[in-house]
Design a protein around this motif. Structure first.
Motif, PDB file in Angstrom:
ATOM      1  N   LEU A 165     -28.066  98.575-121.323  1.00  0.00           N
ATOM      2  CA  LEU A 165     -27.194  98.137-122.404  1.00  0.00           C
ATOM      3  C   LEU A 165     -27.205  99.138-123.561  1.00  0.00           C
ATOM      4  CD1 LEU A 165     -28.021  94.317-122.582  1.00  0.00           C
ATOM      5  CD2 LEU A 165     -26.152  95.442-121.373  1.00  0.00           C
ATOM      6  N   SER A 166     -26.088  99.223-124.251  1.00  0.00           N
ATOM      7  CA  SER A 166     -25.994 100.090-125.424  1.00  0.00           C
ATOM      8  C   SER A 166     -26.809  99.500-126.561  1.00  0.00           C
ATOM      9  CB  SER A 166     -24.532 100.232-125.849  1.00  0.00           C
ATOM     10  OG  SER A 166     -24.057  98.993-126.363  1.00  0.00           O
ATOM     11  N   PRO A 167     -27.217 100.341-127.538  1.00  0.00           N
ATOM     12  CA  PRO A 167     -27.945  99.806-128.693  1.00  0.00           C
ATOM     13  C   PRO A 167     -27.184  98.695-129.419  1.00  0.00           C
ATOM     14  CG  PRO A 167     -28.126 102.194-128.633  1.00  0.00           C
ATOM     15  CD  PRO A 167     -27.143 101.809-127.556  1.00  0.00           C
ATOM     16  N   THR A 168     -25.869  98.840-129.518  1.00  0.00           N
ATOM     17  CA  THR A 168     -25.070  97.803-130.185  1.00  0.00           C
ATOM     18  C   THR A 168     -25.119  96.498-129.410  1.00  0.00           C
ATOM     19  OG1 THR A 168     -23.579  99.447-131.135  1.00  0.00           O
ATOM     20  CG2 THR A 168     -22.766  97.181-130.989  1.00  0.00           C
ATOM     21  N   ARG A 169     -24.968  96.584-128.084  1.00  0.00           N
ATOM     22  CA  ARG A 169     -25.004  95.365-127.270  1.00  0.00           C
ATOM     23  C   ARG A 169     -26.371  94.707-127.333  1.00  0.00           C
ATOM     24  NH1 ARG A 169     -24.503  91.146-126.105  1.00  0.00           N
ATOM     25  NH2 ARG A 169     -23.763  90.123-124.206  1.00  0.00           N
ATOM     26  N   LEU A 170     -27.429  95.497-127.378  1.00  0.00           N
ATOM     27  CA  LEU A 170     -28.777  94.943-127.493  1.00  0.00           C
ATOM     28  C   LEU A 170     -28.957  94.217-128.821  1.00  0.00           C
ATOM     29  CD1 LEU A 170     -30.860  97.892-126.005  1.00  0.00           C
ATOM     30  CD2 LEU A 170     -30.659  95.600-125.021  1.00  0.00           C
ATOM     31  N   ARG A 171     -28.377  94.763-129.891  1.00  0.00           N
ATOM     32  CA  ARG A 171     -28.485  94.105-131.200  1.00  0.00           C
ATOM     33  C   ARG A 171     -27.657  92.821-131.228  1.00  0.00           C
ATOM     34  NH1 ARG A 171     -28.121  99.483-132.998  1.00  0.00           N
ATOM     35  NH2 ARG A 171     -25.920  99.206-133.558  1.00  0.00           N
ATOM     36  N   ILE A 172     -26.480  92.850-130.629  1.00  0.00           N
ATOM     37  CA  ILE A 172     -25.658  91.637-130.572  1.00  0.00           C
ATOM     38  C   ILE A 172     -26.380  90.547-129.789  1.00  0.00           C
ATOM     39  CG2 ILE A 172     -23.526  90.658-129.619  1.00  0.00           C
ATOM     40  CD1 ILE A 172     -22.173  93.331-130.263  1.00  0.00           C
ATOM     41  N   LEU A 173     -26.987  90.929-128.667  1.00  0.00           N
ATOM     42  CA  LEU A 173     -27.735  89.952-127.869  1.00  0.00           C
ATOM     43  C   LEU A 173     -28.935  89.427-128.650  1.00  0.00           C
ATOM     44  CD1 LEU A 173     -27.728  88.592-125.131  1.00  0.00           C
ATOM     45  CD2 LEU A 173     -29.061  90.505-124.211  1.00  0.00           C
ATOM     46  N   GLY A 174     -29.564  90.296-129.427  1.00  0.00           N
ATOM     47  CA  GLY A 174     -30.661  89.845-130.279  1.00  0.00           C
ATOM     48  C   GLY A 174     -30.194  88.823-131.305  1.00  0.00           C
ATOM     49  N   ALA A 175     -29.006  89.040-131.871  1.00  0.00           N
ATOM     50  CA  ALA A 175     -28.448  88.081-132.821  1.00  0.00           C
ATOM     51  C   ALA A 175     -28.129  86.754-132.142  1.00  0.00           C
ATOM     52  CB  ALA A 175     -27.189  88.660-133.463  1.00  0.00           C
ATOM     53  N   GLU A 176     -27.621  86.808-130.913  1.00  0.00           N
ATOM     54  CA  GLU A 176     -27.324  85.576-130.177  1.00  0.00           C
ATOM     55  C   GLU A 176     -28.601  84.772-129.920  1.00  0.00           C
ATOM     56  OE1 GLU A 176     -25.368  86.908-126.668  1.00  0.00           O
ATOM     57  OE2 GLU A 176     -23.479  87.364-127.679  1.00  0.00           O
ATOM     58  N   VAL A 177     -29.665  85.470-129.579  1.00  0.00           N
ATOM     59  CA  VAL A 177     -30.941  84.797-129.322  1.00  0.00           C
ATOM     60  C   VAL A 177     -31.472  84.151-130.599  1.00  0.00           C
ATOM     61  CG1 VAL A 177     -33.382  85.260-128.822  1.00  0.00           C
ATOM     62  CG2 VAL A 177     -31.607  86.139-127.299  1.00  0.00           C
TER      63      VAL A 177
END
Length: 222
Positions: A165-177
């Motif tokens: 995953l891209s860094p942006t996608r990882l951060r978005i997923l972190g926000a979802e969690v």
């Protein structure tokens, strides 16, 4: 008049092009909804969020084993940590792993199976309670299952997600969690184990569990 009209046409066209370009730039520079959520919740990488929680859970197991008047509070905190952590993973992290990783279906299925087994152990532990005979034995049983599960997640799933995953996608997923933690159930529920079940049940079970927790805290305080 004709000459004026002809000379004005390029000027108007130029203004229209500049306006359209400015509008396009504004759209590109405007933060998306997901980016605003990421900024609000800190923009932390999902792997870092979950790995930190694994460390918190390990410490919570040790605290829940300590004797004394704080055992009940430590026990309840452990229950909350495990419940919201697994609910967020089941609703957001494992589904992404299943879609984007090689052998993702198998990995996600294995993690969900482990979580279901640990959830049943956790339900048994909750029924036993922190002051009953056999509590420490059952607590240690849950601790071993959860620790093995967390190690497999970090080794097989989290590392792969960080690569794919891209860094942006990882951060978005972190926000979802993080967002899921705010409304996830705070108690283990045997029949809630999949992405759909967690997303459908959380708006109902989350507030219900929190209401029960508030009643329980008032009883303990009196």
């Amino acid at each position: 008049m004709g000459a004026i009209g002809k000379s004005a046409t390029p000027v108007v066209a130029t203004k229209l092009r500049l306006t359209a370009k400015a509008g396009a730039n504004a759209v590109r520079s405007a933060p998306t909804w997901s980016q605003r959520v990421v900024d609000t919740l800190g923009g932390e990488n999902v792997v870092d969020v979950l790995t930190r929680q694994h460390r918190q859970i390990k410490l919570a197991f040790l605290q829940a084993a300590l004797p004394g008047p704080q055992r009940r509070r430590n026990f309840d905190r452990l229950m909350r940590l495990l419940s919201v952590h697994e609910a967020a993973e089941e609703a957001h992290v494992h589904p992404v792993a299943r879609r984007v990783l090689r052998q993702g279906r198998e990995l996600a299925a294995n993690r969900l199976r482990e979580e279901k087994e640990a959830k049943q152990l956790l339900i048994n532990l909750r029924r036993t309670g922190p002051h009953a005979t056999g509590y420490l034995r059952r607590l240690n049983e849950v601790r071993r299952a959860v620790t093995r599960h967390a190690a497999r997640e970090e080794r097989e799933e989290f590392r792969a997600l960080r690569r794919v995953l891209s860094p942006t996608r990882l951060r978005i997923l972190g926000a979802e969690v993080k967002l899921a933690h705010a409304y996830a159930p705070t108690r283990p529920h045997r029949w809630v184990n999949s992405e759909a079940q967690n997303k459908l049940a959380a708006p109902f079970l989350g507030p219900f569990d929190r209401a029960l927790d508030a009643v329980h805290r008032r009883r303990v305080a009196t």
